[in-house]
Scaffold this motif. Sequence first.
Motif, PDB file in Angstrom:
ATOM      1  N   ILE A  75      -7.192  -0.271  -3.835  1.00 32.99           N
ATOM      2  CA  ILE A  75      -7.327  -1.713  -3.604  1.00 32.99           C
ATOM      3  C   ILE A  75      -6.563  -2.124  -2.352  1.00 32.99           C
ATOM      4  CG2 ILE A  75      -6.622  -3.996  -4.471  1.00 32.99           C
ATOM      5  CD1 ILE A  75      -7.291  -2.863  -7.325  1.00 32.99           C
ATOM      6  N   PHE A  76      -5.316  -1.666  -2.238  1.00 34.36           N
ATOM      7  CA  PHE A  76      -4.523  -2.039  -1.065  1.00 34.36           C
ATOM      8  C   PHE A  76      -5.074  -1.421   0.217  1.00 34.36           C
ATOM      9  CE2 PHE A  76      -1.277  -3.371  -4.173  1.00 34.36           C
ATOM     10  CZ  PHE A  76      -1.042  -4.638  -3.665  1.00 34.36           C
ATOM     11  N   LEU A  77      -5.631  -0.220   0.132  1.00 40.76           N
ATOM     12  CA  LEU A  77      -6.249   0.376   1.312  1.00 40.76           C
ATOM     13  C   LEU A  77      -7.473  -0.441   1.741  1.00 40.76           C
ATOM     14  CD1 LEU A  77      -6.209   2.602   3.403  1.00 40.76           C
ATOM     15  CD2 LEU A  77      -7.529   4.025   1.814  1.00 40.76           C
ATOM     16  N   ARG A  78      -8.254  -0.914   0.788  1.00 40.25           N
ATOM     17  CA  ARG A  78      -9.395  -1.782   1.120  1.00 40.25           C
ATOM     18  C   ARG A  78      -8.927  -3.080   1.778  1.00 40.25           C
ATOM     19  NH1 ARG A  78     -11.541   0.032  -3.802  1.00 40.25           N
ATOM     20  NH2 ARG A  78     -11.018  -1.899  -4.852  1.00 40.25           N
ATOM     21  N   TRP A  96       0.828  -1.206   0.000  1.00 38.32           N
ATOM     22  CA  TRP A  96       0.000   0.000   0.000  1.00 38.32           C
ATOM     23  C   TRP A  96       0.862   1.256   0.000  1.00 38.32           C
ATOM     24  CZ3 TRP A  96      -0.285   3.594   4.092  1.00 38.32           C
ATOM     25  CH2 TRP A  96      -1.187   4.645   3.869  1.00 38.32           C
ATOM     26  N   LEU A  97       1.868   1.313   0.860  1.00 35.93           N
ATOM     27  CA  LEU A  97       2.703   2.514   0.951  1.00 35.93           C
ATOM     28  C   LEU A  97       3.489   2.744  -0.335  1.00 35.93           C
ATOM     29  CD1 LEU A  97       3.706   4.922   2.533  1.00 35.93           C
ATOM     30  CD2 LEU A  97       5.440   3.428   3.573  1.00 35.93           C
ATOM     31  N   THR A  98       4.013   1.682  -0.919  1.00 37.60           N
ATOM     32  CA  THR A  98       4.780   1.820  -2.164  1.00 37.60           C
ATOM     33  C   THR A  98       3.926   2.426  -3.272  1.00 37.60           C
ATOM     34  OG1 THR A  98       6.183  -0.054  -1.571  1.00 37.60           O
ATOM     35  CG2 THR A  98       6.157   0.587  -3.876  1.00 37.60           C
ATOM     36  N   ILE A  99       2.715   1.943  -3.443  1.00 39.91           N
ATOM     37  CA  ILE A  99       1.864   2.478  -4.503  1.00 39.91           C
ATOM     38  C   ILE A  99       1.237   3.809  -4.093  1.00 39.91           C
ATOM     39  CG2 ILE A  99      -0.264   1.249  -3.910  1.00 39.91           C
ATOM     40  CD1 ILE A  99       1.134   1.981  -7.461  1.00 39.91           C
ATOM     41  N   LYS A 100       1.036   4.039  -2.805  1.00 41.76           N
ATOM     42  CA  LYS A 100       0.520   5.332  -2.338  1.00 41.76           C
ATOM     43  C   LYS A 100       1.500   6.442  -2.679  1.00 41.76           C
ATOM     44  CE  LYS A 100      -0.986   7.878   1.800  1.00 41.76           C
ATOM     45  NZ  LYS A 100      -0.933   9.097   1.046  1.00 41.76           N
ATOM     46  N   VAL A 101       2.783   6.186  -2.496  1.00 38.43           N
ATOM     47  CA  VAL A 101       3.810   7.185  -2.824  1.00 38.43           C
ATOM     48  C   VAL A 101       3.734   7.526  -4.314  1.00 38.43           C
ATOM     49  CG1 VAL A 101       6.318   7.508  -3.015  1.00 38.43           C
ATOM     50  CG2 VAL A 101       5.327   6.628  -0.892  1.00 38.43           C
ATOM     51  N   VAL A 102       3.568   6.512  -5.148  1.00 33.88           N
ATOM     52  CA  VAL A 102       3.431   6.733  -6.594  1.00 33.88           C
ATOM     53  C   VAL A 102       2.141   7.495  -6.882  1.00 33.88           C
ATOM     54  CG1 VAL A 102       3.103   5.608  -8.828  1.00 33.88           C
ATOM     55  CG2 VAL A 102       4.834   4.743  -7.244  1.00 33.88           C
ATOM     56  N   ALA A 103       1.044   7.060  -6.294  1.00 35.37           N
ATOM     57  CA  ALA A 103      -0.251   7.700  -6.536  1.00 35.37           C
ATOM     58  C   ALA A 103      -0.244   9.163  -6.092  1.00 35.37           C
ATOM     59  CB  ALA A 103      -1.356   6.924  -5.814  1.00 35.37           C
ATOM     60  N   ASP A 104       0.398   9.453  -4.981  1.00 34.40           N
ATOM     61  CA  ASP A 104       0.477  10.839  -4.508  1.00 34.40           C
ATOM     62  C   ASP A 104       1.306  11.714  -5.454  1.00 34.40           C
ATOM     63  OD1 ASP A 104      -1.068  10.131  -2.335  1.00 34.40           O
ATOM     64  OD2 ASP A 104       0.576  10.231  -0.883  1.00 34.40           O
ATOM     65  N   ALA A 105       2.328  11.135  -6.052  1.00 39.51           N
ATOM     66  CA  ALA A 105       3.183  11.883  -6.974  1.00 39.51           C
ATOM     67  C   ALA A 105       2.577  12.003  -8.365  1.00 39.51           C
ATOM     68  CB  ALA A 105       4.561  11.219  -7.062  1.00 39.51           C
ATOM     69  N   ARG A 106       1.711  11.048  -8.724  1.00 44.71           N
ATOM     70  CA  ARG A 106       1.114  11.013 -10.064  1.00 44.71           C
ATOM     71  C   ARG A 106      -0.411  11.008  -9.926  1.00 44.71           C
ATOM     72  NH1 ARG A 106       4.619   7.895 -14.200  1.00 44.71           N
ATOM     73  NH2 ARG A 106       2.595   7.097 -14.861  1.00 44.71           N
ATOM     74  N   MET A 107      -0.933  12.146  -9.527  1.00 46.47           N
ATOM     75  CA  MET A 107      -2.358  12.257  -9.221  1.00 46.47           C
ATOM     76  C   MET A 107      -3.261  11.902 -10.403  1.00 46.47           C
ATOM     77  SD  MET A 107      -2.443  12.975  -6.032  1.00 46.47           S
ATOM     78  CE  MET A 107      -4.144  13.444  -5.797  1.00 46.47           C
TER      79      MET A 107
END
Length: 96
Positions: free
Chosen positions: A33-36, A11-22
Amino acid sequence: MKSLQDALYNWLTIKVVADARMDDTAAQDTADIFLRILRNEHHIHTINVEREELMYLITYQVDENEKTVKFPTELIDVMLNQMIDEPEKFKNYPNK
């Protein structure tokens, strides 16, 4: 996902990407998905992330218990750094 540690890491790995690439819908969807998974399988209802120079600290709550885990920044940031270094390999296809 059986391991809470693995679920938090993913979750954290993809969250960092998602936050940088809105505008990256794939990253946004995968982070959701990972947060769920964290909420439904591991019963986490509060989660906070703090980035320090060498570590990410995740503080989360399950029932009334608050816990903290740490991940090295270089381990978590590797995917985002690859995307920055080689953007031609990581095209973004946002919804129109």
